[in-house]
Write a protein that holds these residues in place. Structure first.
Motif, PDB file in Angstrom:
ATOM      1  N   ASP A 130       0.868  -1.178   0.000  1.00  0.00           N
ATOM      2  CA  ASP A 130       0.000   0.000   0.000  1.00  0.00           C
ATOM      3  C   ASP A 130       0.906   1.229   0.000  1.00  0.00           C
ATOM      4  O   ASP A 130       2.081   1.152   0.362  1.00  0.00           O
ATOM      5  CB  ASP A 130      -0.928   0.017   1.218  1.00  0.00           C
ATOM      6  CG  ASP A 130      -2.227   0.775   0.959  1.00  0.00           C
ATOM      7  OD1 ASP A 130      -3.286   0.136   0.847  1.00  0.00           O
ATOM      8  OD2 ASP A 130      -2.181   2.016   0.850  1.00  0.00           O
ATOM      9  N   ARG A 131       0.335   2.373  -0.390  1.00  0.00           N
ATOM     10  CA  ARG A 131       1.106   3.614  -0.379  1.00  0.00           C
ATOM     11  C   ARG A 131       0.921   4.390   0.916  1.00  0.00           C
ATOM     12  O   ARG A 131       1.621   5.350   1.169  1.00  0.00           O
ATOM     13  CB  ARG A 131       0.704   4.502  -1.556  1.00  0.00           C
ATOM     14  CG  ARG A 131      -0.719   5.037  -1.491  1.00  0.00           C
ATOM     15  CD  ARG A 131      -1.084   5.800  -2.748  1.00  0.00           C
ATOM     16  NE  ARG A 131      -2.448   6.298  -2.740  1.00  0.00           N
ATOM     17  CZ  ARG A 131      -2.823   7.485  -2.281  1.00  0.00           C
ATOM     18  NH1 ARG A 131      -1.914   8.298  -1.774  1.00  0.00           N
ATOM     19  NH2 ARG A 131      -4.087   7.861  -2.328  1.00  0.00           N
ATOM     20  N   PRO A 187       1.240   4.646   4.808  1.00  0.00           N
ATOM     21  CA  PRO A 187       1.906   3.999   5.940  1.00  0.00           C
ATOM     22  C   PRO A 187       0.987   3.761   7.126  1.00  0.00           C
ATOM     23  O   PRO A 187       1.169   2.786   7.869  1.00  0.00           O
ATOM     24  CB  PRO A 187       3.037   4.972   6.290  1.00  0.00           C
ATOM     25  CG  PRO A 187       2.610   6.301   5.731  1.00  0.00           C
ATOM     26  CD  PRO A 187       1.812   5.979   4.501  1.00  0.00           C
ATOM     27  N   LEU A 230      -0.885   0.600   6.400  1.00  0.00           N
ATOM     28  CA  LEU A 230       0.022  -0.543   6.522  1.00  0.00           C
ATOM     29  C   LEU A 230       0.240  -0.919   7.990  1.00  0.00           C
ATOM     30  O   LEU A 230       0.317  -2.105   8.333  1.00  0.00           O
ATOM     31  CB  LEU A 230       1.358  -0.224   5.853  1.00  0.00           C
ATOM     32  CG  LEU A 230       1.374  -0.218   4.322  1.00  0.00           C
ATOM     33  CD1 LEU A 230       2.732   0.263   3.816  1.00  0.00           C
ATOM     34  CD2 LEU A 230       1.064  -1.607   3.761  1.00  0.00           C
ATOM     35  N   THR A 232       5.062  -5.820   5.455  1.00  0.00           N
ATOM     36  CA  THR A 232       4.469  -4.760   4.658  1.00  0.00           C
ATOM     37  C   THR A 232       5.505  -4.159   3.722  1.00  0.00           C
ATOM     38  O   THR A 232       6.706  -4.212   3.986  1.00  0.00           O
ATOM     39  CB  THR A 232       3.882  -3.646   5.540  1.00  0.00           C
ATOM     40  OG1 THR A 232       4.933  -3.060   6.313  1.00  0.00           O
ATOM     41  CG2 THR A 232       2.814  -4.199   6.466  1.00  0.00           C
ATOM     42  N   ARG A 264       5.728  -0.545   1.382  1.00  0.00           N
ATOM     43  CA  ARG A 264       5.118   0.695   0.915  1.00  0.00           C
ATOM     44  C   ARG A 264       5.620   1.032  -0.487  1.00  0.00           C
ATOM     45  O   ARG A 264       6.824   0.936  -0.767  1.00  0.00           O
ATOM     46  CB  ARG A 264       5.451   1.843   1.867  1.00  0.00           C
ATOM     47  CG  ARG A 264       4.743   3.141   1.517  1.00  0.00           C
ATOM     48  CD  ARG A 264       5.181   4.260   2.436  1.00  0.00           C
ATOM     49  NE  ARG A 264       4.529   5.517   2.094  1.00  0.00           N
ATOM     50  CZ  ARG A 264       4.892   6.699   2.582  1.00  0.00           C
ATOM     51  NH1 ARG A 264       5.909   6.779   3.440  1.00  0.00           N
ATOM     52  NH2 ARG A 264       4.257   7.793   2.225  1.00  0.00           N
TER      53      ARG A 264
END
Length: 274
Positions: free
Chosen positions: A70-71, A73, A76, A97, A99
């Protein structure tokens, strides 16, 4: 590319139960029959708060390693904290995770991946980004389970004369251009299926509707607010009528009298054999 639609964790958590109930669980049996031997490496794209991980890990056997992409944080961090402990047969599930921009993933990045998953993602992508995703998965020879893409169809009971016009405006809003990116919206499933099939993959589609009634009234009300707001953003001329419409609908929702079906589709993609 970085998608510009940000979803707060509270909304993702609010919809998590409806998402879990809607996903086409029948596709999982077909997926299990085609997965390679353990350990599985699963990459969840646009993971949000980790709802796909929580739903799927316990339905798959054997040791699993999940990479949540995912972008955001903050999302995440939430996803990593809510990980399942065991697979379907009690085997361990490890999670980490990552990013970054999921649309930049290529076949080399997916080397060794058993399965790519995503939930409520495809309609936020462009035709070029979907083609890139399909190319990456087929190039790496991995399966994909892509769930809960909007299908451009909603049903509200009882009906209201403004339903159809708002629905059409919402669908057009989903197809909007954002910073030069033409989002697929409700055309995403068709475009994605075609892109994978061009690469030789087998694609199965299955409906995965939300069915919201009295027990889902909080989610239905929040969905209504967002649905109407998006329609009015695309068609400002609808605002005067939409204000009264939303009041009526929210009142019915609070009384437990409103039923909403929001149609989605799930895709199972299996790589070409040999």
């Amino acid at each position: 590319m970085t998608t510009n639609t940000a979803y707060p964790a509270a909304w993702l958590e609010l919809r998590a139960d409806a998402d879990a109930a809607a996903r086409a669980s029948g596709l999982v049996a077909a997926l299990r029959a085609h997965l390679p031997g353990p350990p599985l490496l699963v990459r969840d794209l646009g993971c949000g708060t980790g709802s796909m991980l929580r739903w799927l890990a316990g339905r798959l056997p054997g040791p699993q390693r999940w990479i949540l992409h995912d972008r955001d944080p903050a999302l995440l961090a939430v996803a990593a904290a809510a990980q399942p402990e065991h697979a379907a047969d009690g085997a361990p599930v490890a999670v980490r995770t990552e990013r970054g921009d999921i649309t930049e993933l290529r076949a080399d990045d997916l080397a060794g991946t058993s399965l790519v998953t995503a939930s409520a993602l495809l309609d936020l992508l462009t035709a070029e980004e979907v083609a890139g995703l399909a190319g990456a998965c087929t190039g790496a020879g991995c399966a994909a389970l892509l769930t809960l893409s909007v299908a451009g169809r909603v049903e509200l009971t009882p009906a209201d004369p403004l339903d159809a016009e708002l629905a059409a405006a919402f669908d057009d809003h989903q197809r909007r251009t954002v910073h030069g990116r033409e989002l697929l919206g409700p055309d995403a499933v068709e475009a994605t299926a075609a892109a994978f099939q061009r690469g030789g993959a087998a694609v199965r589609r299955h409906p995965s509707p939300w069915r919201l009634g009295e027990s889902e009234a909080v989610l239905a009300a929040e969905w209504l607010r967002g649905w109407v707001a998006a329609a009015v953003e695309h068609r400002p001329d609808l605002e005067p009528a939409a204000e009264g419409y939303l009041r009526r609908r929210l009142s019915s929702c609070a009384e437990g009298a409103l039923r909403v079906v929001v149609w989605h589709e799930d895709l199972l993609v299996l790589p070409a054999e040999g």
